[in-house]
Each structure stands twice: as C-alpha cells, then as structure tokens.
Design a protein around this motif. Structure first.
Motif, PDB file in Angstrom:
ATOM      1  N   LEU A  26       0.820  -1.208   0.000  1.00 56.94           N
ATOM      2  CA  LEU A  26       0.000   0.000   0.000  1.00 56.94           C
ATOM      3  C   LEU A  26       0.849   1.250   0.000  1.00 56.94           C
ATOM      4  O   LEU A  26       0.577   2.214  -0.711  1.00 56.94           O
ATOM      5  CB  LEU A  26      -0.926  -0.008   1.220  1.00 56.94           C
ATOM      6  CG  LEU A  26      -2.031  -1.070   1.224  1.00 56.94           C
ATOM      7  CD1 LEU A  26      -2.786  -1.017   2.551  1.00 56.94           C
ATOM      8  CD2 LEU A  26      -2.965  -0.894   0.068  1.00 56.94           C
ATOM      9  N   ALA A  67      -7.686   1.508  -2.751  1.00 54.11           N
ATOM     10  CA  ALA A  67      -7.137   0.965  -1.512  1.00 54.11           C
ATOM     11  C   ALA A  67      -5.633   1.179  -1.416  1.00 54.11           C
ATOM     12  O   ALA A  67      -5.090   1.386  -0.326  1.00 54.11           O
ATOM     13  CB  ALA A  67      -7.454  -0.521  -1.399  1.00 54.11           C
ATOM     14  N   SER A  68      -4.963   1.127  -2.548  1.00 56.45           N
ATOM     15  CA  SER A  68      -3.518   1.356  -2.532  1.00 56.45           C
ATOM     16  C   SER A  68      -3.189   2.838  -2.554  1.00 56.45           C
ATOM     17  O   SER A  68      -2.223   3.282  -1.933  1.00 56.45           O
ATOM     18  CB  SER A  68      -2.857   0.651  -3.725  1.00 56.45           C
ATOM     19  OG  SER A  68      -3.439   1.070  -4.951  1.00 56.45           O
ATOM     20  N   PRO A  75      -5.268   4.254   1.427  1.00 57.04           N
ATOM     21  CA  PRO A  75      -5.751   3.248   2.378  1.00 57.04           C
ATOM     22  C   PRO A  75      -6.464   3.849   3.583  1.00 57.04           C
ATOM     23  O   PRO A  75      -7.363   3.229   4.148  1.00 57.04           O
ATOM     24  CB  PRO A  75      -4.477   2.500   2.794  1.00 57.04           C
ATOM     25  CG  PRO A  75      -3.357   3.427   2.461  1.00 57.04           C
ATOM     26  CD  PRO A  75      -3.806   4.177   1.253  1.00 57.04           C
ATOM     27  N   LEU A 119      -6.797  -4.882   6.212  1.00 59.35           N
ATOM     28  CA  LEU A 119      -7.309  -3.521   6.218  1.00 59.35           C
ATOM     29  C   LEU A 119      -8.666  -3.498   6.928  1.00 59.35           C
ATOM     30  O   LEU A 119      -8.943  -2.592   7.716  1.00 59.35           O
ATOM     31  CB  LEU A 119      -7.424  -2.998   4.795  1.00 59.35           C
ATOM     32  CG  LEU A 119      -7.769  -1.511   4.628  1.00 59.35           C
ATOM     33  CD1 LEU A 119      -7.107  -0.963   3.375  1.00 59.35           C
ATOM     34  CD2 LEU A 119      -9.265  -1.293   4.563  1.00 59.35           C
TER      35      LEU A 119
END
Length: 353
Positions: A30, A245-246, A249, A343
């Motif tokens: 991430l 998400a990357s 995050p 996560l």
C-alpha cells in the motif's frame, strides 16, 4: 450463501506469523503504490475525492441495509464523509463503474465475486452471508426437482448469484448448462418473464421471489442456497475502485469503519433494520419484513476473527474454484490477492475523526 470452509488446522504460532507476514506485506504494498500514485496522474484514486465518496448499491435488503443504517444513524457525518449513493440493478454494472472511476465503492452479491477474483475490484468488507437464491419452477411445468430442468426454458440474470445457484443445481443433478434453454435477461425482467409464463423456470432471489409469488402462488422452489450450506458459503460484499485501496488506504479504512458500525447496528437490531432499509428505498415496511430470514448477519468482531484465522479466505477460495467450473475464471485465484482482510481488521473508530 454460506458454506464455512474446512481449513487445515495450524498451530497458533504459525498462524500468527502468517498473519503478521500478510499484514506487513499488504502495508508495504500500500505504501509503495501510494507513493507512486502521488507522483502520477491518477489523482482521483489517490485523493478519494476528498471527503466525498460515491457508493453503489442494489435496491433490496442486503444490497442497501448497511448504507441505509449508516445514513439513518449519521455514521457518514461522524466519519467526516459526504456520500453520494447510486442505485444499480446488479453487481457487474457496479464493477464497470468502479473501473471507469464513476464509483469509489460498490456492493456485490456472491454470484459476482468472480469479478474481484479477476482483479477488477478488491473486497474491503463482507456484508452478510446470503441464503436468498433459489431456482423456481412454474406450476404445471412438470419440474419438481433440478433433474427435471433438462430441456426446459430457464430465465436467469447472468453473472449474478442466480446464475450461480442454477449452475450448482444443474451440477448436482448431473446436468450441463447446455442441457437447459438458458434465457439471459435483467433480474427485473426475470420476474416478468416467469410471471407471464414465457419461461418454465427461473434462477433468482428474494425479495424478487416474493413479488413473483403474488402473481404465481403455486410456484415450486426446487433448489436454493440453503441446500449447499455450510459446505459452501455465499458472502455478499463491499468492493472498492481498483487503485483506491492502494492510493488512499486511510480513506478505505474510514469507509470500512462506517460499514462495520452499520453492520454491528444491524446485528443488534435485525427487525428494525428491515424498516430502516425499506424507508431508505421508499418502500412500505411490510415489503422487506422477513428479509433477515434470508441472510446470516455477522458482527464486525466475528468477521475480524474469521478474517484473521483464514475462514473468510476459505469462503472466497472455494467460490473461486466454482467460478472456474462455471468458466467465469480461467484458473483459481487466492483470496489473499483481492480480499483486504487486514485492512478490514484495522478499520475502526480511530478512523472516524
């Protein structure tokens, strides 16, 4: 749809080390991608549009309940987020919108989970486990069991959980998909086609079946998700834009924290959640009454535990094998590559500032 996979038991030490390695690996990935995103042109994925979040849903109980509760309980505001909620008729359309950047997050039923497995949208949270899908037959069609579907005309919305339950029913009966006259159509059109007698059978789900029953009271349910549980588990989930998400995050954890709080409220108030969802959808409360009979609701604590011990991965891995059999995937894919379980576990009240 719910089938808890039998996982090989590991020692506590080995499991903890594996979880630690997975968490560290995900965090590293991430951070690396986030850094790259900061230097690139994909500003929407990196920023998450500030405090604005576009979120897709489906206008039934499981597809809307968490968002309805989040709105009713003011959870978005507490998180400092401004959601724009968009209704869709199915999951695959939402994945298309995620890929084009028109959505940040969306909802998928279990029949569309081959899309996350194919790398098109990471799963950020399990919503509920579904028991709503059925293969139904018209009275007078001569269909009383799955084997009787041979040569019959069957309506189904392709790429959905209806498609999945039909495939399972046919396989269990020793039939191939080509043994039936499969008629692909939108989920709402399935209701019309079955009700008007254009097809002999249909593969669909509640509450659509409740609507059909009013028009065809003598219909038969010849197969359903409950027939395969707990050998197979059928989660419905929330997914994110491929790079969100990357790229951000922290935003995904914040949104996931909202979903976790909403799910916990639903777990504590199942009957009330039906009314909240009905109000959100502009439906009479009676129309969604009993919807919780067709799902299994898990608290965030339960899902965190099941995510950490590998159970949730097992659910997705088994479905991946099924999607290969259905020719939705060329090869099995591992949940660790598309379910952001670590996560999910880290999301919580700390993200709601």
């Amino acid at each position: 749809m719910k089938r808890i996979a039998n996982r090989t038991t590991k020692s506590a030490t080995t499991r903890n080390r594996a979880v630690g390695r997975r968490a560290a690996g995900l965090l590293t990935a991430l951070l690396l991608v986030a850094a790259a995103s900061g230097c690139g042109n994909d500003s929407s994925a990196a920023s998450g549009h500030g405090n604005k979040v576009t979120f897709g849903y489906i206008a039934d109980y499981s597809g809307s309940a968490a968002l309805a509760v989040a709105q009713k309980q003011g959870l978005w505001k507490k998180a400092g987020l401004k959601p724009e909620l968009k209704v869709f008729t199915n999951g695959p359309l939402q994945v298309q919108a995620l890929g084009s950047g028109d959505l940040d997050f969306g909802y998928l039923g279990p029949g569309a989970l081959w899309l996350p497995a194919s790398g098109r949208a990471p799963i950020v949270s399990v919503n509920m486990l579904g028991l709503a899908d059925r293969v139904i037959a018209r009275p007078g069609s001569g269909i009383t069991k799955p084997a009787d579907l041979k040569g019959k005309k069957v309506a189904v919305a392709e790429g959905t959980s209806g498609d999945m339950i039909l495939d399972l029913a046919l396989r269990n009966a020793g039939l191939k998909p080509t043994d039936v006259k499969k008629v692909a159509m939108d989920a709402s059109t399935v209701v019309t086609a079955f009700s008007s007698g254009q097809v002999d059978a249909a593969a669909t789900w509640y509450p659509l079946i409740d609507t059909i029953k009013k028009k065809v009271p003598g219909l038969r349910e010849i197969s359903g998700t409950q027939d395969y549980y707990p050998g197979l588990t059928f989660p419905n989930v929330f997914v994110a834009q491929p790079r969100l998400a990357s790229g951000n995050p922290a935003l995904v954890r914040k949104v996931t924290g909202v979903l976790k709080q909403a799910d916990d409220w639903i777990a504590g108030h199942p009957a009330q959640s039906e009314s909240v969802a009905a109000g959100f959808l502009g439906l009479p409360a009676a129309q969604l009454k009993g919807s919780t009979d067709h799902v299994k609701i898990l608290s965030s604590a339960e899902l965190t535990k099941l995510s950490r011990n590998g159970t949730v991965d097992g659910w997705f891995d088994q479905l991946s094998d099924l999607f290969v059999q259905m020719k939705k995937l060329p090869k099995p894919e591992k949940a660790k590559d598309y379910y952001l379980g670590d996560l999910y576990a880290s999301a919580g009240k700390a993200d709601h500032r």
